[in-house]
Design a protein around this motif. Structure first.
Motif, PDB file in Angstrom:
ATOM      1  N   GLY A 189      -0.916  -0.803  -3.868  1.00  0.00           N
ATOM      2  CA  GLY A 189       0.137  -0.730  -4.875  1.00  0.00           C
ATOM      3  C   GLY A 189       1.287   0.135  -4.403  1.00  0.00           C
ATOM      4  N   ASP A 190       2.265   0.296  -5.293  1.00  0.00           N
ATOM      5  CA  ASP A 190       3.474   1.020  -4.899  1.00  0.00           C
ATOM      6  C   ASP A 190       3.629   2.368  -5.597  1.00  0.00           C
ATOM      7  OD1 ASP A 190       4.069   0.152  -7.438  1.00  0.00           O
ATOM      8  OD2 ASP A 190       5.850  -0.984  -6.871  1.00  0.00           O
ATOM      9  N   LYS A 191       2.562   2.892  -6.174  1.00  0.00           N
ATOM     10  CA  LYS A 191       2.590   4.195  -6.841  1.00  0.00           C
ATOM     11  C   LYS A 191       1.604   5.137  -6.169  1.00  0.00           C
ATOM     12  CE  LYS A 191       5.127   3.009 -10.544  1.00  0.00           C
ATOM     13  NZ  LYS A 191       6.194   2.221  -9.992  1.00  0.00           N
ATOM     14  N   ALA A 192       2.094   6.328  -5.851  1.00  0.00           N
ATOM     15  CA  ALA A 192       1.212   7.367  -5.299  1.00  0.00           C
ATOM     16  C   ALA A 192       0.616   8.145  -6.468  1.00  0.00           C
ATOM     17  CB  ALA A 192       2.001   8.313  -4.403  1.00  0.00           C
ATOM     18  N   THR A 193      -0.686   8.118  -6.590  1.00  0.00           N
ATOM     19  CA  THR A 193      -1.359   8.865  -7.649  1.00  0.00           C
ATOM     20  C   THR A 193      -1.997  10.115  -7.045  1.00  0.00           C
ATOM     21  OG1 THR A 193      -3.414   7.610  -7.360  1.00  0.00           O
ATOM     22  CG2 THR A 193      -1.830   6.760  -8.962  1.00  0.00           C
ATOM     23  N   ASP A 194      -2.408  11.036  -7.904  1.00  0.00           N
ATOM     24  CA  ASP A 194      -3.035  12.265  -7.436  1.00  0.00           C
ATOM     25  C   ASP A 194      -4.297  11.954  -6.652  1.00  0.00           C
ATOM     26  OD1 ASP A 194      -1.157  13.969  -8.479  1.00  0.00           O
ATOM     27  OD2 ASP A 194      -2.294  14.428 -10.291  1.00  0.00           O
ATOM     28  N   TRP A 195      -4.623  12.856  -5.740  1.00  0.00           N
ATOM     29  CA  TRP A 195      -5.826  12.714  -4.932  1.00  0.00           C
ATOM     30  C   TRP A 195      -7.050  12.718  -5.843  1.00  0.00           C
ATOM     31  CZ3 TRP A 195     -10.381  15.233  -4.209  1.00  0.00           C
ATOM     32  CH2 TRP A 195     -11.129  14.835  -3.109  1.00  0.00           C
ATOM     33  N   THR A 196      -7.982  11.841  -5.553  1.00  0.00           N
ATOM     34  CA  THR A 196      -9.288  11.801  -6.215  1.00  0.00           C
ATOM     35  C   THR A 196     -10.328  11.523  -5.148  1.00  0.00           C
ATOM     36  OG1 THR A 196      -9.013   9.436  -6.658  1.00  0.00           O
ATOM     37  CG2 THR A 196      -8.423  10.942  -8.443  1.00  0.00           C
ATOM     38  N   TYR A 222       0.849  -1.185   0.000  1.00  0.00           N
ATOM     39  CA  TYR A 222       0.000   0.000   0.000  1.00  0.00           C
ATOM     40  C   TYR A 222       0.885   1.236   0.000  1.00  0.00           C
ATOM     41  CZ  TYR A 222      -3.964  -2.962   0.927  1.00  0.00           C
ATOM     42  OH  TYR A 222      -4.934  -3.922   0.814  1.00  0.00           O
ATOM     43  N   THR A 223       0.343   2.328  -0.476  1.00  0.00           N
ATOM     44  CA  THR A 223       1.058   3.605  -0.494  1.00  0.00           C
ATOM     45  C   THR A 223       0.147   4.678   0.066  1.00  0.00           C
ATOM     46  OG1 THR A 223       2.354   2.960  -2.429  1.00  0.00           O
ATOM     47  CG2 THR A 223       2.198   5.322  -1.970  1.00  0.00           C
ATOM     48  N   TRP A 224       0.672   5.436   1.021  1.00  0.00           N
ATOM     49  CA  TRP A 224      -0.054   6.623   1.474  1.00  0.00           C
ATOM     50  C   TRP A 224       0.654   7.837   0.918  1.00  0.00           C
ATOM     51  CZ3 TRP A 224       3.291   9.703   3.987  1.00  0.00           C
ATOM     52  CH2 TRP A 224       4.167   9.208   4.929  1.00  0.00           C
ATOM     53  N   SER A 225      -0.120   8.908   0.725  1.00  0.00           N
ATOM     54  CA  SER A 225       0.458  10.163   0.257  1.00  0.00           C
ATOM     55  C   SER A 225      -0.380  11.316   0.785  1.00  0.00           C
ATOM     56  CB  SER A 225       0.524  10.206  -1.273  1.00  0.00           C
ATOM     57  OG  SER A 225      -0.765  10.111  -1.835  1.00  0.00           O
ATOM     58  N   PHE A 226       0.272  12.436   0.983  1.00  0.00           N
ATOM     59  CA  PHE A 226      -0.405  13.668   1.385  1.00  0.00           C
ATOM     60  C   PHE A 226       0.561  14.830   1.211  1.00  0.00           C
ATOM     61  CE2 PHE A 226       1.394  11.847   5.284  1.00  0.00           C
ATOM     62  CZ  PHE A 226       2.129  12.903   5.801  1.00  0.00           C
ATOM     63  N   HIS A 227       0.016  16.037   1.247  1.00  0.00           N
ATOM     64  CA  HIS A 227       0.813  17.259   1.267  1.00  0.00           C
ATOM     65  C   HIS A 227       0.740  17.807   2.683  1.00  0.00           C
ATOM     66  CE1 HIS A 227       0.047  16.897  -3.034  1.00  0.00           C
ATOM     67  NE2 HIS A 227       1.127  17.640  -3.206  1.00  0.00           N
ATOM     68  N   ALA A 228       1.876  18.322   3.178  1.00  0.00           N
ATOM     69  CA  ALA A 228       1.891  18.866   4.537  1.00  0.00           C
ATOM     70  C   ALA A 228       2.840  20.057   4.623  1.00  0.00           C
ATOM     71  CB  ALA A 228       2.307  17.801   5.538  1.00  0.00           C
ATOM     72  N   LYS A 229       2.591  20.868   5.634  1.00  0.00           N
ATOM     73  CA  LYS A 229       3.510  21.945   6.013  1.00  0.00           C
ATOM     74  C   LYS A 229       3.257  22.255   7.482  1.00  0.00           C
ATOM     75  CE  LYS A 229       0.739  26.008   4.777  1.00  0.00           C
ATOM     76  NZ  LYS A 229       0.737  27.282   4.043  1.00  0.00           N
ATOM     77  N   MET A 230       4.171  23.012   8.079  1.00  0.00           N
ATOM     78  CA  MET A 230       4.025  23.430   9.479  1.00  0.00           C
ATOM     79  C   MET A 230       4.371  24.906   9.595  1.00  0.00           C
ATOM     80  SD  MET A 230       5.298  20.307  11.934  1.00  0.00           S
ATOM     81  CE  MET A 230       4.801  21.182  13.416  1.00  0.00           C
ATOM     82  N   ASN A 231       4.165  25.431  10.772  1.00  0.00           N
ATOM     83  CA  ASN A 231       4.524  26.824  11.017  1.00  0.00           C
ATOM     84  C   ASN A 231       6.029  26.978  11.283  1.00  0.00           C
ATOM     85  OD1 ASN A 231       4.201  25.474  13.504  1.00  0.00           O
ATOM     86  ND2 ASN A 231       3.763  27.379  14.580  1.00  0.00           N
ATOM     87  N   LYS A 232       6.756  25.854  11.344  1.00  0.00           N
ATOM     88  CA  LYS A 232       8.219  25.866  11.479  1.00  0.00           C
ATOM     89  C   LYS A 232       8.747  24.557  10.920  1.00  0.00           C
ATOM     90  CE  LYS A 232       8.037  24.040  16.193  1.00  0.00           C
ATOM     91  NZ  LYS A 232       8.306  24.315  17.591  1.00  0.00           N
ATOM     92  N   ASP A 233      10.007  24.543  10.536  1.00  0.00           N
ATOM     93  CA  ASP A 233      10.628  23.316  10.043  1.00  0.00           C
ATOM     94  C   ASP A 233      10.744  22.324  11.200  1.00  0.00           C
ATOM     95  OD1 ASP A 233      10.879  24.769   7.736  1.00  0.00           O
ATOM     96  OD2 ASP A 233      13.065  24.826   7.737  1.00  0.00           O
ATOM     97  N   LYS A 234      10.373  21.062  10.944  1.00  0.00           N
ATOM     98  CA  LYS A 234      10.421  20.069  12.014  1.00  0.00           C
ATOM     99  C   LYS A 234      10.475  18.668  11.414  1.00  0.00           C
ATOM    100  CE  LYS A 234       8.250  18.862  16.376  1.00  0.00           C
ATOM    101  NZ  LYS A 234       7.408  19.327  17.442  1.00  0.00           N
TER     102      LYS A 234
END
Length: 185
Positions: free
Chosen positions: A128-135, A56-68
């Motif tokens: 699977g082993d490929k991260a595809t765009d969010w749908t 399985y593959t998980w994917s997401f976009h993330a950011k924070m208010n500081k580098d961590k």
């Protein structure tokens, strides 16, 4: 991801869902730490014993208010890793083989500090082993189709009512014209 959050240990925080045109889903989840602690988990996909041994593959976009650097991010059945989050959006992916041990939640256990703000968008787990765009999930598409069907039915009913009213008005105008013509002759 918005209705299935739990907080672990002493961690406490607020969760806000924000509209965001940059997200393919149209939404961003903002987690703000108010009491330091381990982090949070999401029961958004648990899988079952038929998943054991599959990739399985998980994917997401993330950011924070500081580098961590965030440790122990991912799925508890073998899908955990470390990620380095910055103040800019970055896509993270991880492929793993689903194991038979561990809980079945997606976890974010990086030991948050008070004031840490974590943003996440377009989370997806797929076989699977490929991260595809969010749908959208199939059930979300089905729900949207049902909503559109309902709106079409409502519109059709309104058009039918307008046609009935128009027919009635046309009959009254014709009757009035006949009366006016008969009176003027």
């Amino acid at each position: 991801m918005n209705n299935s959050f739990g907080q672990l240990g002493t961690f406490r925080g607020t969760r806000t869902i924000l509209d965001d045109a940059s997200a393919k889903s149209g939404k961003v989840i903002k987690i703000e730490c108010t009491t330091a602690g381990i982090g949070f988990y999401c029961n958004l996909w648990s899988g079952d014993d038929s998943c054991i041994g599959k990739k399985y593959t998980w994917s997401f976009h993330a950011k924070m208010n500081k580098d961590k650097t965030l440790n122990n991010i991912g799925h508890e059945r073998g899908g955990g890793t470390t990620i380095a989050v910055t103040t800019e959006w970055k896509k993270f992916t991880y492929t793993w083989t689903y194991s038979s041990t561990g809980s079945r939640s997606v976890v974010f256990y990086p030991n948050f500090a008070v004031g840490d703000i974590f943003y996440i968008k377009d989370f997806k787990i797929e076989e699977g082993d490929k991260a595809t765009d969010w749908t959208p999930a199939p059930e979300d598409i089905d729900s949207s189709i049902s909503t559109v069907d309902g709106k079409i039915t409502t519109t059709s009913n309104k058009v039918a009512t307008i046609e009935i009213n128009l027919g009635s008005i046309t009959q009254r105008v014709s009757s009035t014209e006949s009366t006016v013509n008969a009176t003027s002759n």
